[in-house]
Enzyme design. Structure first.
Site, PDB file in Angstrom:
ATOM      1  N   ILE A  46       1.684   3.729   1.884  1.00 46.16           N
ATOM      2  CA  ILE A  46       2.564   4.134   2.991  1.00 46.16           C
ATOM      3  C   ILE A  46       3.361   2.979   3.575  1.00 46.16           C
ATOM      4  CG2 ILE A  46       1.266   6.208   3.628  1.00 46.16           C
ATOM      5  CD1 ILE A  46       0.037   4.483   5.926  1.00 46.16           C
ATOM      6  N   LYS A  47       3.258   1.791   2.984  1.00 51.01           N
ATOM      7  CA  LYS A  47       4.115   0.691   3.448  1.00 51.01           C
ATOM      8  C   LYS A  47       5.510   0.893   2.852  1.00 51.01           C
ATOM      9  CE  LYS A  47       0.949  -0.956   5.969  1.00 51.01           C
ATOM     10  NZ  LYS A  47      -0.191  -1.795   5.650  1.00 51.01           N
ATOM     11  N   HIS A  48       6.528   0.222   3.407  1.00 51.33           N
ATOM     12  CA  HIS A  48       7.890   0.609   2.997  1.00 51.33           C
ATOM     13  C   HIS A  48       8.340   0.090   1.644  1.00 51.33           C
ATOM     14  CE1 HIS A  48       8.060  -2.705   5.606  1.00 51.33           C
ATOM     15  NE2 HIS A  48       9.245  -2.576   6.109  1.00 51.33           N
ATOM     16  N   GLN A  91       0.850  -1.179   0.000  1.00 44.54           N
ATOM     17  CA  GLN A  91       0.000   0.000   0.000  1.00 44.54           C
ATOM     18  C   GLN A  91       0.899   1.247   0.000  1.00 44.54           C
ATOM     19  OE1 GLN A  91      -1.054   1.525   3.358  1.00 44.54           O
ATOM     20  NE2 GLN A  91      -2.450   2.944   2.337  1.00 44.54           N
TER      21      GLN A  91
END
Ligand SMILES: *Cc1c(COP(=O)(O)O)cnc(C)c1O
Length: 375
Positions: A188-190, A186
Site C-alpha cells: 500500500i505504499k505509493h 510494501q
C-alpha cells in the site's frame, strides 16, 4: 438507513498500482528461470538512483529490513539509546528492540506530525547513538536542524522515509540527505514491489557494507565460487537474509515508469484539498513550508469530534483513517509517555483522507462536499 441509500460505490483508502510494464517485466523474469536476486535488482537500483536521485540505494525485502540494517551498520547495540517519534508505525520502534537498544520517544510538532528538533536535543544523553526521524504522511522533517544536532553529538541519522518517496527538502530528494534513509515498497505504499524496501547510504563504505550484510554478510558481486562449488567468503559480522528478489524488483522497475505522473497527481490532489478545506470549521490543515515538497502518501488533517467525522464520511462511502496512532502505548515500548504534549494533541485529532491516483476528480468533489456539509 437513509445514509446507506445515498451510498454509491465506496472509495478505497489506499491504492495498489501495478503498471502494464510491471506485468510485462514479471513475465520476463518468470520465463527466464532466474527469480532470486539478479540483474533485475541491479536495474531497479539503477533506476531508483537515476530517475529519483536516491544515493546508493540497496534494495531489500522490506522497509523494516532497511531500517534494521541501518541500525546494525551504525553499530547500535545493547548499551545504546535511539531517539524516535511515537507518531509512526511500530516497525520504527521494533528495529531498535531487535538491536537490544532502548527507544527514547521525542515529541512531535502537532502542526506537522514530525519529530521536533528541540525535543530531540532535550533527550540526547551520552548513550544516544542514533535518531530516526519519520516523514509523517510524506512531509519532510526539519533535516538541517536534525543533521546539525547529529553532527554535534556524533549520532547516526536514519530517516524513515517509508511514506515519503519522491519528496524533496531544500531542493534535494529524500534519500540523498542523511547518512541513511529507509524506504518501503510494501503493497500500500505509493511505489510497490509487493513487499520490499531500499536503504540509501551517503557513504560508499556504508553502501558496500549494506550490499554484503543484506545477504548473510557475503558480497555477491565479488565473491566467486571455488572449484568445490561454494563461494569463497569470510563472514566477519552478523549478516541477514534481507535481499530483494528479481520478481519484486521487476514489479518495482515497471511501477517506476509512471511514478512521476502518479506522484504529480497526488501532489495536485493534496494542493486542491488544501485550497478547498482552508475555511472548513472544525478542521485544521497541517503546516506546509515552501522549502520542501510533500509526497502525499497520506493527506492528514486535524479535526474536532473525529469519530463523528469518520462516521459521517463512512456513511457516504468515503473512508477516513488515522492510519497509525502513537506507538509508545504498546507494552513492548513501555507504555504511553506522559511527556509528549505535541504528540497527545496530534493523536487526539489527526485523521487522513484518501489522496491516491485511483481517485477521479468527481470522487474528490464528492469527498469535499461531504466534509463541507459538516459532521
Ligand atoms: C510501512 C512502514 C514501515 C515498514 O515498511 P515495511 O516495508 O512494511 O516493512 C516503516 N515505517 C513506516 C513509517 C511505515 O509506514
Amino acid at each position: 438507513m437513509m445514509a446507506s441509500a445515498a451510498k454509491t460505490q465506496a472509495l478505497s483508502f489506499f491504492h495498489t498500482h501495478i503498471s502494464p510494464s510491471a506485468v510485462e517485466l514479471v513475465n520476463q523474469v518468470l520465463r527466464s528461470g532466474w527469480i532470486s536476486e539478479g540483474v533485475m535488482v541491479k536495474r531497479f537500483e539503477s533506476a531508483l538512483s537515476g530517475s529519483l536521485g536516491l544515493r546508493n540505494p540497496v534494495a531489500v525485502n522490506s522497509g523494516t529490513s532497511a531500517l534494521h540494517l541501518a541500525l546494525a551498520l551504525a553499530g547500535v547495540g545493547p548499551a545504546d539509546e535511539v531517539i524516535l517519534p511515537a507518531q509512526t508505525f511500530v516497525a520504527t520502534g521494533l528495529v531498535i528492540l531487535m538491536q537490544r537498544a532502548t527507544p527514547v520517544f521525542a515529541d512531535i510538532d502537532p502542526m506537522t506530525g514530525n519529530i521536533a528538533p528541540a525535543s530531540i536535543a532535550e533527550r540526547i544523553t551520552p548513550r544516544t547513538k542514533a535518531v530516526i526521524p519519520v516523514h509523517w504522511a510524506g512531509y519532510p522533517c526539519d533535516m538541517d536542524e536534525i543533521n546539525a544536532l547529529a553532527a554535534r553529538h556524533g549520532l547516526a541519522v536514519v530517516e524513515d522515509a517509508a511514506h515519503a518517496l519522491g519528496a524533496t527538502y531544500k531542493g534535494k530528494p529524500l534519500g540523498s540527505i542523511s547518512r541513511f534513509t529507509a524506504f518501503s515498497f510494501q503493497a500500500i505504499k505509493h511505489l510497490t514491489t509487493g513487499d520490499g524496501g531500499a536503504l540509501c547510504c551517503l557513504a560508499e563504505a556504508d553502501a558496500r557494507a549494506a550490499f554484503s550484510r543484506r545477504w548473510f554478510g557475503v558480497d555477491r558481486a565479488s565473491s566467486r565460487p571455488s572449484i568445490l562449488g561454494e563461494r569463497e567468503y569470510d563472514i566477519d559480522a552478523v549478516g541477514y537474509k534481507y535481499h530483494m528478489n528479481d520478481l519484486a524488483a521487476a514489479v518495482g522497475l515497471g511501477n517506476l515508469e509512471d511514478f512521476p505522473q502518479r506522484l504529480a497527481r497526488r501532489q495536485q490532489l493534496g494542493a486542491y484539498y488544501r485550497e478547498q478545506l482552508r475555511k472548513v470549521s472544525g478542521l485544521q490543515l497541517l503546516r506546509l513550508d515552501n522549502d520542501r515538497t510533500h509526497a502525499y502518501w497520506l493527506f492528514t488533517v486535524l479535526v474536532d469530534r473525529r469519530e463523528d467525522f469518520i462516521r459521517k464520511l463512512a456513511d457516504y462511502g468515503v473512508p477516513a483513517s488515522v492510519v497509525h496512532l502513537r506507538i509508545d502505548h504498546n507494552s513492548a515500548f513501555g507504555g504511553t509517555r506522559p511527556d509528549l504534549p505535541g504528540q497527545a494533541k496530534f493523536n487526539d485529532r489527526q485523521v487522513a483522507l484518501p489522496v491516491h491516483e485511483g481517485l477521479t476528480d468527481e470522487d474528490v468533489e464528492m469527498v469535499l462536499n461531504h466534509i463541507r456539509g459538516g459532521w
